[in-house]
Design an enzyme around this catalytic site. Structure first.
Site, PDB file in Angstrom:
ATOM      1  N   CYS A   2     -13.122   2.055   5.601  1.00  0.00           N
ATOM      2  CA  CYS A   2     -13.392   2.052   7.021  1.00  0.00           C
ATOM      3  C   CYS A   2     -14.712   2.760   7.308  1.00  0.00           C
ATOM      4  O   CYS A   2     -15.180   3.559   6.513  1.00  0.00           O
ATOM      5  CB  CYS A   2     -12.296   2.709   7.839  1.00  0.00           C
ATOM      6  SG  CYS A   2     -10.643   2.198   7.411  1.00  0.00           S
ATOM      7  N   ARG A  27     -17.767  -1.443   4.647  1.00  0.00           N
ATOM      8  CA  ARG A  27     -16.681  -0.526   4.290  1.00  0.00           C
ATOM      9  C   ARG A  27     -15.310  -1.072   4.668  1.00  0.00           C
ATOM     10  O   ARG A  27     -14.285  -0.485   4.317  1.00  0.00           O
ATOM     11  CB  ARG A  27     -16.884   0.822   4.990  1.00  0.00           C
ATOM     12  CG  ARG A  27     -18.125   1.553   4.552  1.00  0.00           C
ATOM     13  CD  ARG A  27     -18.299   2.813   5.351  1.00  0.00           C
ATOM     14  NE  ARG A  27     -17.444   3.868   4.888  1.00  0.00           N
ATOM     15  CZ  ARG A  27     -17.855   4.930   4.206  1.00  0.00           C
ATOM     16  NH1 ARG A  27     -19.125   5.070   3.917  1.00  0.00           N
ATOM     17  NH2 ARG A  27     -17.019   5.846   3.825  1.00  0.00           N
ATOM     18  N   TRP A  74     -10.445  -1.168   7.320  1.00  0.00           N
ATOM     19  CA  TRP A  74      -9.836  -1.814   6.142  1.00  0.00           C
ATOM     20  C   TRP A  74      -8.401  -1.295   6.129  1.00  0.00           C
ATOM     21  O   TRP A  74      -8.173  -0.109   5.915  1.00  0.00           O
ATOM     22  CB  TRP A  74     -10.588  -1.412   4.880  1.00  0.00           C
ATOM     23  CG  TRP A  74     -10.060  -2.073   3.646  1.00  0.00           C
ATOM     24  CD1 TRP A  74     -10.424  -3.298   3.153  1.00  0.00           C
ATOM     25  CD2 TRP A  74      -9.090  -1.563   2.726  1.00  0.00           C
ATOM     26  NE1 TRP A  74      -9.737  -3.565   1.996  1.00  0.00           N
ATOM     27  CE2 TRP A  74      -8.911  -2.528   1.705  1.00  0.00           C
ATOM     28  CE3 TRP A  74      -8.343  -0.374   2.663  1.00  0.00           C
ATOM     29  CZ2 TRP A  74      -8.030  -2.341   0.642  1.00  0.00           C
ATOM     30  CZ3 TRP A  74      -7.462  -0.199   1.605  1.00  0.00           C
ATOM     31  CH2 TRP A  74      -7.316  -1.179   0.604  1.00  0.00           C
ATOM     32  N   ASN A 100     -11.019   7.732   8.987  1.00  0.00           N
ATOM     33  CA  ASN A 100     -11.092   7.186   7.619  1.00  0.00           C
ATOM     34  C   ASN A 100     -10.216   8.058   6.740  1.00  0.00           C
ATOM     35  O   ASN A 100     -10.211   9.275   6.910  1.00  0.00           O
ATOM     36  CB  ASN A 100     -12.498   7.291   7.033  1.00  0.00           C
ATOM     37  CG  ASN A 100     -13.457   6.328   7.661  1.00  0.00           C
ATOM     38  OD1 ASN A 100     -13.062   5.527   8.488  1.00  0.00           O
ATOM     39  ND2 ASN A 100     -14.702   6.430   7.262  1.00  0.00           N
ATOM     40  N   GLY A 101      -9.584   7.454   5.740  1.00  0.00           N
ATOM     41  CA  GLY A 101      -8.769   8.241   4.811  1.00  0.00           C
ATOM     42  C   GLY A 101      -7.307   7.873   4.970  1.00  0.00           C
ATOM     43  O   GLY A 101      -6.965   6.875   5.618  1.00  0.00           O
ATOM     44  N   GLU A 485     -12.387 -12.016  -7.335  1.00  0.00           N
ATOM     45  CA  GLU A 485     -12.813 -11.373  -6.091  1.00  0.00           C
ATOM     46  C   GLU A 485     -13.216 -12.370  -5.017  1.00  0.00           C
ATOM     47  O   GLU A 485     -12.835 -12.227  -3.864  1.00  0.00           O
ATOM     48  CB  GLU A 485     -14.056 -10.503  -6.358  1.00  0.00           C
ATOM     49  CG  GLU A 485     -13.799  -9.163  -6.951  1.00  0.00           C
ATOM     50  CD  GLU A 485     -15.112  -8.406  -7.153  1.00  0.00           C
ATOM     51  OE1 GLU A 485     -15.255  -7.321  -6.587  1.00  0.00           O
ATOM     52  OE2 GLU A 485     -16.003  -8.909  -7.863  1.00  0.00           O
ATOM     53  N   HIS A 501      -2.362 -13.372 -29.191  1.00  0.00           N
ATOM     54  CA  HIS A 501      -1.261 -12.429 -28.962  1.00  0.00           C
ATOM     55  C   HIS A 501      -0.684 -12.576 -27.547  1.00  0.00           C
ATOM     56  O   HIS A 501      -0.103 -11.642 -27.015  1.00  0.00           O
ATOM     57  CB  HIS A 501      -1.742 -10.999 -29.205  1.00  0.00           C
ATOM     58  CG  HIS A 501      -2.270 -10.797 -30.600  1.00  0.00           C
ATOM     59  ND1 HIS A 501      -1.471 -10.916 -31.710  1.00  0.00           N
ATOM     60  CD2 HIS A 501      -3.513 -10.548 -31.048  1.00  0.00           C
ATOM     61  CE1 HIS A 501      -2.195 -10.727 -32.797  1.00  0.00           C
ATOM     62  NE2 HIS A 501      -3.446 -10.505 -32.427  1.00  0.00           N
ATOM     63  N   LYS A 600     -16.489  -3.217   0.367  1.00  0.00           N
ATOM     64  CA  LYS A 600     -17.544  -2.830  -0.556  1.00  0.00           C
ATOM     65  C   LYS A 600     -17.337  -1.419  -1.083  1.00  0.00           C
ATOM     66  O   LYS A 600     -17.605  -1.119  -2.230  1.00  0.00           O
ATOM     67  CB  LYS A 600     -18.895  -2.941   0.169  1.00  0.00           C
ATOM     68  CG  LYS A 600     -20.099  -2.605  -0.687  1.00  0.00           C
ATOM     69  CD  LYS A 600     -20.381  -3.714  -1.655  1.00  0.00           C
ATOM     70  CE  LYS A 600     -21.515  -3.397  -2.599  1.00  0.00           C
ATOM     71  NZ  LYS A 600     -21.369  -4.134  -3.867  1.00  0.00           N
TER      72      LYS A 600
HETATM   73  C1  G6P Z   1     -15.037  -1.998  -4.752  1.00  0.00           C
HETATM   74  C2  G6P Z   1     -16.147  -3.021  -4.802  1.00  0.00           C
HETATM   75  C3  G6P Z   1     -16.524  -3.311  -6.249  1.00  0.00           C
HETATM   76  C4  G6P Z   1     -16.899  -2.016  -6.944  1.00  0.00           C
HETATM   77  C5  G6P Z   1     -15.790  -0.972  -6.842  1.00  0.00           C
HETATM   78  C6  G6P Z   1     -16.282   0.385  -7.306  1.00  0.00           C
HETATM   79  O1  G6P Z   1     -13.869  -2.546  -5.270  1.00  0.00           O
HETATM   80  O2  G6P Z   1     -15.752  -4.217  -4.162  1.00  0.00           O
HETATM   81  O3  G6P Z   1     -17.626  -4.193  -6.276  1.00  0.00           O
HETATM   82  O4  G6P Z   1     -17.160  -2.272  -8.291  1.00  0.00           O
HETATM   83  O5  G6P Z   1     -15.395  -0.816  -5.475  1.00  0.00           O
HETATM   84  O6  G6P Z   1     -17.283   0.783  -6.420  1.00  0.00           O
HETATM   85  P1  G6P Z   1     -18.437   1.795  -6.767  1.00  0.00           P
HETATM   86  O7  G6P Z   1     -19.222   1.886  -5.489  1.00  0.00           O
HETATM   87  O8  G6P Z   1     -17.780   3.092  -7.128  1.00  0.00           O
HETATM   88  O9  G6P Z   1     -19.225   1.227  -7.882  1.00  0.00           O
END
Ligand code: G6P
Length: 605
Positions: A2, A27, A74, A100-101, A485, A501, A600
């Site tokens: 968020c 976010r 989010w 947020n949080g 994704e 396996h 993100k």
């Molecule tokens: C989210 C993003 C990913 C990213 C991950 C870790 O899931 O969608 O693309 O790899 O967070 O984020 P960071 O900013 O710590 O690399």
């Protein structure tokens, strides 16, 4: 997750808040809202959907006033609905909050308030904060907020306003970042300083359990005991402004195409193993003299960490462990306190990665952040920081940050190797090889038309397998993640030899397997694995370098990439799989830059 934005000053709050929300939308983007005060009159506007939907809503019903708070969500507690969107107001309308949080004891607090007659409207944990502050509010908003926050368990960054104190905006932070932006006769609050870039040059980061009170002509910061605290004003650069897409249809495609340039910038001055330090590194360079490493990260950054293990162990002969940050934070592995813990993150705000870093510090480890956002919490809290210099990454599916992370880890491994066993001659040869990377990636981008044709053929399947060995195994994981994704197709990455396996049982005519091949020492082994899939009627898409003739003859589809040394091959072979996920997502009408359910920057556990 968020995003939070707040404003108090002489200007109209609404357009500033909406612009801030647009910048923070990475976010979270399932709902958005804002609240403004015009005198003691509260205007609350919120809806499920994107910031653009909120902006449309505001054109019909503007929110006047010079003080306000905004939020892009989010969902954690309760689905994305108008009611669950922030801001949340207490039932009596005296307190309005964005948050947020995650409040871990919200259910217990809610039950207590409901027993006292409070009627809740939403499913969120945030509403508890608004109701709790209102419950404690007599005439001092700051005191009521302080008392309420003391009862919360979990993490929060909050912005609070009240029609009863119409000139005051309160911010508070614990375990989630919040910054105050300082302007001329105006103040801002934001969960990410990037939201304020170009609007103000100076920010103050709230430290753990600090609060701030902002008015149009004054501001104050307090610690947990409500004592004034000295502040550390920091400059922010306007380059953090979200860039435009330019001629590209999506940020993701733009970022894929930016890779040659981003890699150049990431490697700039970092391939001279004659120097002692690591260019651009902040902090004490003796950190790099560690003789064991623990790499920790989430998502795509975790895949970069896995590649880091191969690189550090092979180039520098340094033993490396790799841990998901979300696992490491709750484990207490018997690590030597001299082990350097390297936290890898594009955003530097991922909650689990931050928590892992803090745990590592608590246990006495030296820490290093490898980070794209240089004023992020992770970058600021680690003992040392290596910037990626990849430029802002907006698309939720990480592309250029991934390749730059791996490139920086490669350069770092070379640097550490040189201070250990590697001869100057070998180091110079490796540095030369690494320096060819940006051009090799540029050439790899030429596969776009071939990728598009493959995408058209396979865009309707339900499952994909990604298979590789050695350096190309972590890329198999990353390729599968990209596909999941943004196209919502189930995909699994595996070390190619592990197929038999279990995953081999999935192979049929409708399950394509993407094989990564390079002409390194396991080429024949991977070819055998490829034959095993062919023998079971599975279509094979080979991502191979020029000269892998046998693979070209046996595969159903071939995507060629330039040949580079085996430890660099994943960076070059990443391009076709990034493009494959992109084109399949387009053909399936998915929102490439804002895939469903994701964000993100993942600022909750
Ligand atoms: C989210 C993003 C990913 C990213 C991950 C870790 O899931 O969608 O693309 O790899 O967070 O984020 P960071 O900013 O710590 O690399």
């Amino acid at each position: 997750m968020c995003g939070i934005i707040g404003y108090v000053g002489q200007r109209k709050a609404e357009p500033l808040l909406v612009e801030g929300l647009r910048r923070l939308e990475y976010r979270g983007y399932d709902s958005a809202g804002l609240a403004t005060l015009q005198g003691a009159c509260l205007h609350l506007r919120k809806c499920a959907g994107r910031v653009a939907d909120l902006a449309r809503h505001l054109r019909e019903r503007p929110a006047p006033g010079g003080l306000g708070i905004g939020h892009t969500r989010w969902a954690t507690h309760g689905p994305a609905t108008d009611t669950n969107a922030h801001p949340h107001a207490s039932t009596d309308g005296r307190v309005v909050v964005v948050h947020n949080g995650v409040i871990e004891n919200y259910a217990m607090l809610r039950r207590g308030l409901e027993a006292g007659g409070v009627v809740f409207r939403s499913d969120t944990d945030t509403e508890v904060i608004a109701q709790l502050i209102a419950h404690h509010l007599a005439d001092d908003l700051m005191a009521a907020t302080h008392t309420a926050l003391a009862r919360l368990q979990g993490s929060y960054a909050v912005a609070v306003l009240s029609p009863c104190n119409p000139g005051m905006l309160i911010g508070a932070s614990s375990g989630a970042p919040l910054v105050v932006g300082l302007g001329q006769g105006e103040y801002f609050l934001a969960s990410d300083p990037g939201a304020l870039a170009g609007i103000t040059d100076e920010v103050v980061f709230l430290q753990e359990r600090q609060m701030c009170a902002l008015g149009a002509d004054s501001w104050q910061m307090f610690d947990d005991a409500r004592q004034h605290v000295p502040v550390n004003i920091e400059a922010i650069s306007s380059t953090a402004i979200v860039t435009e897409k330019g001629d590209f249809e999506h940020y993701m495609l733009k970022e894929i195409y930016e890779q040659p340039l981003a890699l150049k910038s990431a490697l700039h001055m970092r391939l001279d193993p004659g120097t002692h330090g690591f260019a651009g590194m902040e902090g004490d360079e003796s950190l790099l003299r560690a003789d064991r490493l623990l790499l920790t990260a989430c998502g795509t950054s975790y895949h970069a960490a896995l590649l880091g293990k191969y690189l550090f162990e092979e180039l520098a002969r340094i033993p490396v462990e790799v841990e998901y940050a979300s696992e490491f934070r709750y484990r207490n592995p018997p690590t030597d306190p001299r082990t350097l813990v390297v936290a890898i993150s594009q955003s530097g705000e991922t909650a689990d990665t931050l928590a892992a870093l803090r745990q590592a510090k608590l246990r006495g480890h030296p820490t290093l952040a490898v980070c794209n956002v240089t004023n992020s919490t992770l970058a600021r809290e680690a003992d040392g920081m290596v910037p990626l210099r990849a430029g802002p990454e907006i698309g939720v599916a990480s592309t250029k940050a991934f390749t730059c992370q791996v490139a920086v880890l490669t350069a770092l491994a070379l640097q550490m190797a040189r201070t250990r066993q590697l001869s100057e001659r070998d180091a110079a040869r490796i540095a030369q090889e690494i320096a060819t990377l940006p051009d090799a990636v540029r050439d790899a981008l030429e596969c776009q038309d071939a990728v598009r044709r493959v995408a058209e053929r396979y865009c309707r399947v339900d499952n994909f397998l990604y298979l590789g060995r050695q350096y190309l195994y972590p890329l198999a994981l990353e390729g599968a993640l990209k596909m999941k994704e943004i196209s919502y197709i189930h995909a699994e990455g595996y070390p190619a030899a592990e197929m038999k396996h279990g995953p081999l049982a999935l192979v049929d005519a409708d399950t394509p397997s993407v094989f990564f091949l390079s002409r390194g020492h396991v080429y024949d082994k991977v070819m055998s694995n490829l034959e095993e899939v062919k023998a079971r009627g599975g279509p094979v898409i080979a991502v191979a370098c020029n000269g892998c003739d046998e693979a070209a003859a046996r595969a159903d589809e071939i995507l060629y990439v330039p040949e580079v040394s085996d430890y660099l091959q994943p960076l070059v072979s990443a391009v076709p799989v990034q493009l494959l996920a992109y084109h399949i997502a387009l053909l399936r009408d998915c929102d490439v830059d804002k895939p469903r359910n994701l964000a993100k920057s993942v600022t909750v556990e």
